[in-house]
Every structure is written in C-alpha cells, then in structure tokens.
Write an enzyme that holds these catalytic residues in place. Structure first.
Site, mmCIF file in Angstrom:
data_model
loop_
_atom_site.group_PDB
_atom_site.id
_atom_site.type_symbol
_atom_site.label_atom_id
_atom_site.label_comp_id
_atom_site.label_asym_id
_atom_site.label_seq_id
_atom_site.Cartn_x
_atom_site.Cartn_y
_atom_site.Cartn_z
ATOM 1 N N HIS A 134 -2.206 7.696 -5.406
ATOM 2 C CA HIS A 134 -1.600 7.781 -6.731
ATOM 3 C C HIS A 134 -0.240 7.060 -6.768
ATOM 4 O O HIS A 134 -0.003 6.205 -7.630
ATOM 5 C CB HIS A 134 -1.439 9.257 -7.105
ATOM 6 C CG HIS A 134 -0.835 9.507 -8.448
ATOM 7 N ND1 HIS A 134 -1.597 9.811 -9.547
ATOM 8 C CD2 HIS A 134 0.454 9.480 -8.879
ATOM 9 C CE1 HIS A 134 -0.799 9.975 -10.590
ATOM 10 N NE2 HIS A 134 0.464 9.784 -10.219
ATOM 11 N N GLU A 135 0.635 7.391 -5.833
ATOM 12 C CA GLU A 135 1.985 6.802 -5.858
ATOM 13 C C GLU A 135 1.939 5.303 -5.555
ATOM 14 O O GLU A 135 2.683 4.520 -6.161
ATOM 15 C CB GLU A 135 2.921 7.530 -4.887
ATOM 16 C CG GLU A 135 3.213 9.000 -5.244
ATOM 17 C CD GLU A 135 3.824 9.206 -6.636
ATOM 18 O OE1 GLU A 135 4.416 8.272 -7.190
ATOM 19 O OE2 GLU A 135 3.697 10.321 -7.181
ATOM 20 N N CYS A 169 -10.747 5.291 -11.563
ATOM 21 C CA CYS A 169 -11.840 5.146 -12.506
ATOM 22 C C CYS A 169 -12.035 3.648 -12.735
ATOM 23 O O CYS A 169 -11.154 2.851 -12.422
ATOM 24 C CB CYS A 169 -11.514 5.875 -13.807
ATOM 25 S SG CYS A 169 -10.220 5.062 -14.760
#
Ligand SMILES: [Zn+2]
Ligand SMILES: [Zn+2]
Lengths: 182, 448
Positions: A134-135, A169
């Site tokens: 994520h980061e 996604c």
C-alpha cells in the site's frame, strides 16, 4: 527502468518473516526488491508528550541518510516497530511521500496481542505485506481506492487491513502501469 | 476524474496544513490549503469548494468570523472545524451557527474519514456516487462457481434474483459445496457491492471471542485490550455480513445477534456508545437448524429472521456432469499458480474423478487436483497422481469399458434410490426417459 525497491528492516521482525512481503512487492511492482537492515535514530523523532514517534521525521531521516546514493528511481520503504503519528492524527500505520521516494510502515499496531487477542504470526505477516504494498503504491503516485478487495483501499483499523487483499484491483494496476512508465 | 470532491484546509500551523493536505491527497481528493482567513477567502472567491476545514483559533480572523464571511460567498458551504480540547465550547457555538461538525486534534483517522465522507455525502450525494462508480470497474468479478448442470443454472438464476433485493438469505449445503462463494456472488451483484462483504466464522470461535469479533471492543474492555477493535458488524456497515456456520452460535450470542438484526444498533464490548450499522445478512449452515429449533438449542425467532430466502447447494455427487468442467477449471488454476504446463486429466484419471463420491464436495475436488498437480508431470495428470482415498470404499475404481462403468453406476444409483426413477434420474442428472432407455439398454431389472 523501474528502479529497485529497498526494504529497510528496522522492525526487529526476522528477515525470514519478510519473504512474502519481498515476493509480493516484486510481483505487484515488477521491480527488483532488496532487503537491508535499518537503524534509524528514533530518539530524534520521539514525542514524549504523546509517547509516539513522528513518522514524517523517520521519512526525513531516510531521505537524508540514503538519497545521496542509489538510483533516483529507487524506492525506500522503512519498517519500524514503534508507534507512529502525524501531528493531526492519533496514529498512523505508515506514511509515504506521494509520488516520492520514501515510505515507512510501523509493525506496532499490526499485532493481534495489542487488541487482547491470541498472537497470530500469519495474520501479522499478511498485515505487514499489505501495508508495505500500500505505502509503496503511494510512492508511485497511487491514491486510495474504493474497491473493497484492493490493497490501495484505505484502512484505519487493523480489521480493515484483514478484509482487503494484497494485490491491486485491475483499475489501480492499470494506473500503476501508467505511472511507472512516465 | 472531474468529479473529485474538493477540500480547502485553513490553518495557521504549517504542520497541520501539511499533514491534512497530504492525508486528503492520498485519499484521492482535490485539496489545497490556506494559512489565514484572508487567504482562504481569496481562494474561495476564485473557486468554491465542496468542503472547508477551518481551524477555530487563528491569529487575525479566527474560524468563527471566517465562517460568517465564507457563508457570504457560498451560502451552502460545508464547514468542519478543527479544534484543540480547550476550544470545544467555541466549536459547539460554531455548530449552532451552521457548521457541519468539528474534530478535535489529534483526531482518530477513522473518525476523520467518516466525518469527511458524511459531510460530502450530505452535500453532493450525486458526486460521491459518481466517484464510487468511477473507481470500481468490475463490480461482479467472476467467482469460482463453476457448473453448467441444470441444478447450477437454477442456482445462478436464484443468485441473480435475490442479489437485487435486500432480503436475508440462508444458504444450505454440505461442507465444501461453496457456500461462501455463493454469498460473495450475491454481494457482488447487489447494490451493496461498493461496500465490503465481511465473513464471520461462527463455528470456530469461543463465545467471548465471537462476541468481540462481532461487536468489537473498547480499549481496556478486558486484559490485554490496549486498543479499540472494530467488530465485524461495524466493518460490514453498508455491505454484507456473511455468517458462516450460523448453527453453532451460543445462546447468549444468538440473543445479542437477534437484537442487532431487529434494531440495527449495538454497543462495543466494554463500551456505552450505541452505534448504528446497516448491513445485509447472508448466512450459511450445514446443520439441521429445524431440528436444533425443535430441541431448543437454536432460537426460533432468530431462525425465522435468518431463514427468509433459502438457497440449497447440491452436493457434487448430485451434479456429476459438472465434475469434468470443475476438474479442468482447477487444473488451469493451479497450472497458472505453479507455472506448470499441465493441460488436463488423462482419460483414466478423469474417469476416476467422475466416479468418486466426493463427500467433501468441490473443496475436496480442488484439494485433490492441487495435490495431483504437485505430484504430476506435464502434459496430463494420471490416475496415479490422484490421492489414494479414491481407490477405496465409496469411490472404488471401476474397470472395464465405458459401457461397463455406466451400467454399474446406473445400477448403483437405482439401488440407492430403491428404484425410484425420478430421484435416480435427478441424481444422475438425466431425464426420466433417458434413464428408462439406459435401463432398457443394459437390461437392468428391479429386484422383486
Ligand atoms: Zn494510504
Ligand atoms: Zn484499486
């Protein structure tokens, strides 16, 4: 050339436990990933009034110490085991420079034990993996996504980290490809 | 994305401006900041914003005064105040004068997200919806529900129909039939698909843990609970709560759950705040709930609340025609995952797979194929790659021609169903006429 992602482990989590994170970063960003030991001077970013550590300060240290050498396309993700904050918020799981070079993730609030639950190493490793992807995603310029299974979905509770996946996604992956080829 | 909501952060403290700006940027908003009231007004005159965050205490023009001036430019402006503990009284005053809400520094990130989302929803519901539609391309991802048998076609229709409603669904079926996949498919095709589907395994947890799992707990609710935990009911807000093995819930939790389903309200363990949540319930069980109700181990009122629309998943042995399809599907899946050039099952292997009774259903089939994929060598999986259980008892290997095997199998099914033609035909997944033809063809006779 997409550069190398350097995982700087200052968390005390043993290297073996970070294997899945390294593999996942490689798989998602199609970049070389290297794991290094990391010893930031955390006393410099400690806030005694909050008993927490200022995450932006950790990022600044990473930049100062490390940006002198290495390919400018490289990304640095620091892993620490102390509780991080930014001044307006009560805590953060991590912080990244949006479209920048550095990110930091704290393992502190990712452990089940902190919530009075039995320890679970697998869940702990999964959470580290997702937060790192994520980061790093932010450092490439990706913002939060509404897809409930996308790793770029924002999580403000550990339980929310557990609900999402560790992959992007299709829409975010598409954006990532665009951003990385710029 | 031209419909990205815009935010203006007004604060004299650089560190607050910077960290909020960054936070909102990462959240995908269009955000700018101003370091004073005068600067903020200048910016608003050029362009109105969907949301304005104002520090209540600033040198020069303070937040309260700025609020009045902002309203002169944009009477519909949505304003959230940022306060320190000491200035909560003025924040309350600001609310009276039309501010949307206030947050106290340092603010819980989850709370900040909610306040901001609520403010934007209130102001521009349409924009928010647009944004959600934009960012999710494929809502109903193809899931692993594979089948072309009449039973499965009917199932797909049922899923489609019920997904469009907000009805509570109970999924019945033996273990391994894919109840969670069906729950996810219902969610993915419903209006709630932009919110999470939250699974809870009610069977695997001790009573106290299940309670915390469902309702969450406050910091200090019990030993070791250093931080607040968000329960599944809260996580499912807007989405779908999937209660798996719902028949295993203890009496106390049954009562708590019933109350939540009735009122849509709950409190966290160790907490006092009453929280509202809005979710759809899909539950699943492989136990005989009707029997449990009769025996008094499952509350009748909860049973009726959960069993509104029921979907029964057929065991794999009752839809054998889907087995080759499923087997090939799993071969493909693991070939990709293991990077192995296996393309399918050799005829003898396929025959065994089709013949086996699969008491563990689709999950057992998947495990068997996964294992065979580890052992086997390209290009085809052989019968010897399959787990040994298939060679004993129920799934004993039949040898001989296809006709021999069919004859033996049809006989077995007829005997099992005491020569009830309709039921046997159903189990064989053929129509009654075809079954009569086969009985005729093989000269089978009902034992007298
Ligand atoms: Zn983020
Ligand atoms: Zn995404």
């Amino acid at each position: 050339m997409s550069g190398t992602i350097h995982v700087l482990n200052g968390s005390g989590v043993d290297t073996g436990a970070l294997g899945a994170t390294v593999r996942r970063l490689h798989e998602v960003f199609h970049a070389a990933v290297e794991l290094h030991p990391f010893q930031p001077d955390l006393t410099r970013v400690f806030d005694p009034s909050r008993s927490q550590y200022h995450s932006s300060g950790v990022l600044k240290q990473m930049l100062d110490d490390l940006s002198a050498h290495g390919n400018p396309a490289d990304k640095l993700i620091g892993l620490v085991d102390v509780d991080l904050f930014i001044p307006v918020l009560t805590f953060v799981y991590g912080e990244a420079q949006l479209k920048g070079r550095c990110a930091v993730v704290s393992t502190f609030r990712l452990r089940n034990e902190l919530y009075g639950l039995p320890p679970n190493e697998r869940i702990f490793r999964d959470r580290i993996e997702k937060e790192c992807v994520h980061e790093v995603g932010h450092t490439y310029g990706l913002v939060h996504c509404r897809d409930t299974e996308c790793v770029m979905r924002s999580s403000t509770y550990v339980e929310e980290i557990d609900l999402k996946g560790s992959l992007m996604c299709p829409a975010c992956d598409e954006k990532r490809r665009g951003l990385m080829s710029d | 994305m031209t419909n990205t909501p815009s935010i203006l952060v007004v604060d004299d403290e650089k560190v607050v401006r910077d960290s909020l700006t960054k936070w909102f940027l990462q959240d995908g908003y269009d955000v700018e900041s101003a370091d004073s009231g005068a600067e903020a007004l200048k910016r608003l005159q050029v362009r109105k914003r969907d949301l304005i965050l104002l520090d209540i205490k600033m040198p020069g023009m303070d937040g309260m005064e700025l609020q009045q001036r902002v309203k002169e430019i944009d009477s519909g402006a949505t304003i959230i105040f940022i306060t320190a503990h000491a200035t909560i009284d003025s924040a309350v005053q600001a609310l009276k004068q039309g501010a949307f809400d206030y947050v106290t520094k340092p603010v819980d990130p989850d709370y900040l997200s909610h306040v901001v989302a609520n403010a934007l929803r209130q102001r521009t519901l349409a924009i928010e919806n647009e944004r959600m539609r934009d960012s999710i391309t494929s809502a109903s991802r193809a899931e692993e529900i594979v089948g072309e048998s009449p039973q499965m076609k009917k199932l797909f229709e049922l899923i489609d129909t019920v997904a469009k409603t907000d009805t509570t669904v109970m999924i019945r079926g033996e273990s391994g039939t894919g109840k969670e996949l069906v729950a996810r498919a219902i969610h993915a095709n419903s209006n709630r698909r932009f919110f999470p589907v939250v699974p809870v395994n009610c069977g695997g947890l001790a009573e106290g843990l299940l309670e915390s799992e469902l309702f969450g707990h406050e910091r200090g609710a019990f030993t070791g609970a250093h931080y607040r935990r968000k329960g599944k009911l809260e996580l499912a807000d807007g989405g779908t709560l999937f209660l798996d093995e719902v028949g295993n819930i203890s009496a106390k939790t049954q009562m708590d759950l019933l109350r939540v389903l009735e009122t849509k309200q709950f409190t966290r363990v160790g907490g006092n705040d009453v929280l509202r949540t809005d979710f759809r319930v899909v539950c699943a069980t492989n136990s005989d709930l009707e029997q449990a109700v009769k025996q008094g181990t499952f509350r009748e009122d909860l049973y009726y609340r959960l069993n509104v629309f029921s979907i029964v998943l057929p065991p794999l042995r009752e839809r054998r025609s889907d087995i080759p399809l499923l087997a090939n599907y799993f071969v493909k899946k693991y070939a990709l995952q293991m990077n192995k050039a296996v393309t399918g099952l050799a005829p003898d292997a396929m025959e065994q797979v089709v013949q086996y009774s699969w008491p563990g259903n689709v999950r057992e089939l998947e495990n068997a194929i996964e294992r065979a994929m580890v052992l086997g060598t390209p290009p085809m999986l052989k019968a010897s790659d399959l787990p040994f259980q298939m060679t004993n008892e129920r799934g004993r290997i039949r040898t001989g021609t296809l006709a021999d095997i069919e004859r033996a199998y049809v006989t077995e099914v007829l005997e099992r169903n005491r020569w009830n033609i309709s039921r046997s035909a159903e189990e064989l997944d053929i129509d009654r006429v075809t079954l009569y033809h086969k009985i005729d063809k093989y000269g089978l006779k009902k034992p007298s």
